[in-house]
Motif scaffolding. Sequence first.
Motif, short mmCIF file in Angstrom:
data_model
loop_
_atom_site.label_atom_id
_atom_site.label_comp_id
_atom_site.label_asym_id
_atom_site.label_seq_id
_atom_site.Cartn_x
_atom_site.Cartn_y
_atom_site.Cartn_z
N ALA A 221 86.90 49.24 30.56
CA ALA A 221 86.76 50.61 31.08
C ALA A 221 85.35 51.15 30.83
N LYS A 222 84.76 50.84 29.68
CA LYS A 222 83.39 51.29 29.39
C LYS A 222 82.39 50.70 30.37
N MET A 223 82.71 49.53 30.92
CA MET A 223 81.83 48.90 31.91
C MET A 223 82.05 49.49 33.30
N GLY A 224 83.04 50.38 33.43
CA GLY A 224 83.27 51.05 34.71
C GLY A 224 84.27 50.36 35.62
N TYR A 225 85.06 49.43 35.07
CA TYR A 225 86.04 48.71 35.88
C TYR A 225 87.46 49.21 35.60
N GLU A 226 88.28 49.19 36.64
CA GLU A 226 89.69 49.57 36.49
C GLU A 226 90.43 48.44 35.77
N VAL A 227 91.24 48.81 34.78
CA VAL A 227 91.91 47.82 33.95
C VAL A 227 93.34 48.27 33.64
N THR A 228 94.24 47.31 33.59
CA THR A 228 95.62 47.56 33.18
C THR A 228 95.90 46.79 31.91
N ALA A 229 96.25 47.50 30.85
CA ALA A 229 96.66 46.87 29.59
C ALA A 229 98.13 46.49 29.73
N PHE A 230 98.46 45.27 29.33
CA PHE A 230 99.84 44.80 29.41
C PHE A 230 100.20 44.08 28.12
N ASP A 231 101.33 44.46 27.53
CA ASP A 231 101.78 43.83 26.30
C ASP A 231 103.27 44.08 26.14
N ILE A 232 103.89 43.32 25.26
CA ILE A 232 105.31 43.49 25.00
C ILE A 232 105.58 44.64 24.03
N HIS A 233 104.57 45.00 23.23
CA HIS A 233 104.80 46.09 22.28
C HIS A 233 104.81 47.44 23.00
N THR A 234 105.46 48.40 22.41
CA THR A 234 105.75 49.66 23.11
C THR A 234 104.79 50.81 22.79
N ASP A 235 103.69 50.55 22.09
CA ASP A 235 102.78 51.65 21.77
C ASP A 235 101.42 51.51 22.45
N LEU A 236 101.41 50.96 23.65
CA LEU A 236 100.14 50.86 24.38
C LEU A 236 99.55 52.24 24.64
N ALA A 237 100.39 53.19 24.97
CA ALA A 237 99.89 54.55 25.25
C ALA A 237 99.17 55.11 24.02
N GLY A 238 99.74 54.92 22.85
CA GLY A 238 99.12 55.40 21.61
C GLY A 238 97.81 54.69 21.32
N CYS A 239 97.77 53.39 21.57
CA CYS A 239 96.52 52.63 21.36
C CYS A 239 95.42 53.13 22.28
N ILE A 240 95.76 53.32 23.54
CA ILE A 240 94.77 53.78 24.52
C ILE A 240 94.34 55.21 24.20
N GLU A 241 95.29 56.07 23.90
CA GLU A 241 94.95 57.46 23.58
C GLU A 241 94.01 57.54 22.38
N GLY A 242 94.27 56.75 21.35
CA GLY A 242 93.40 56.74 20.18
C GLY A 242 91.99 56.30 20.52
N ARG A 243 91.87 55.29 21.37
CA ARG A 243 90.54 54.79 21.76
C ARG A 243 89.80 55.82 22.62
N VAL A 244 90.51 56.42 23.58
CA VAL A 244 89.89 57.43 24.45
C VAL A 244 89.44 58.64 23.64
N ASN A 245 90.27 59.08 22.69
CA ASN A 245 89.92 60.23 21.86
C ASN A 245 88.75 59.94 20.93
N ALA A 246 88.56 58.69 20.57
CA ALA A 246 87.49 58.32 19.63
C ALA A 246 86.16 58.07 20.31
#
Length: 146
Positions: free
Chosen positions: A29-54
């Motif tokens: 995303a920092k390079m300006g490309y559209e990306v989809t995070a995919f994983d079996i764990h259920t806290d992807l939203a929290g991981c992304i939110e933490g990174r965006v906020n930081a």
Amino acid sequence: MISLLNPEMLLRPILDFGAGSCWITESIAKMGYEVTAFDIHTDLAGCIEGRVNADARIDPSLINYKTGDGHAMPFASDSFGHVLCYDTLHHMHDYGKVFSEFSRVLQPGGRAVFVEPGEAFAIPRNNRISETEGSRLNVDRAGCRP
């Protein structure tokens, strides 16, 4: 990993397969490309939110996420221009199914890039095969395009 991608396909979404803590998602995303995070764990939203906020350099509109099993991904066929898989493949229990899914969701002309810790990490000594034999075997079983 980025240097291995097909430049003609960079305007298409990139799949971060096995995104974990989403550090690759963040970098894409920092390079300006559209990306989809995919994983079996259920806290992807929290991981992304933490990174965006930081980090204000991350454009959250470039990031999507989906939770699911890599053996049956919840995406339409030909959804992604590239698949990035960092240190995740050895967690899959059926390489044939996973490689079939990679082939299904990857658009023609796109590339899948894999980075793994090596065969000694996940394969018992008495079952080892060379990396070349293993890779070719898995791709052949899945019927993936070269």
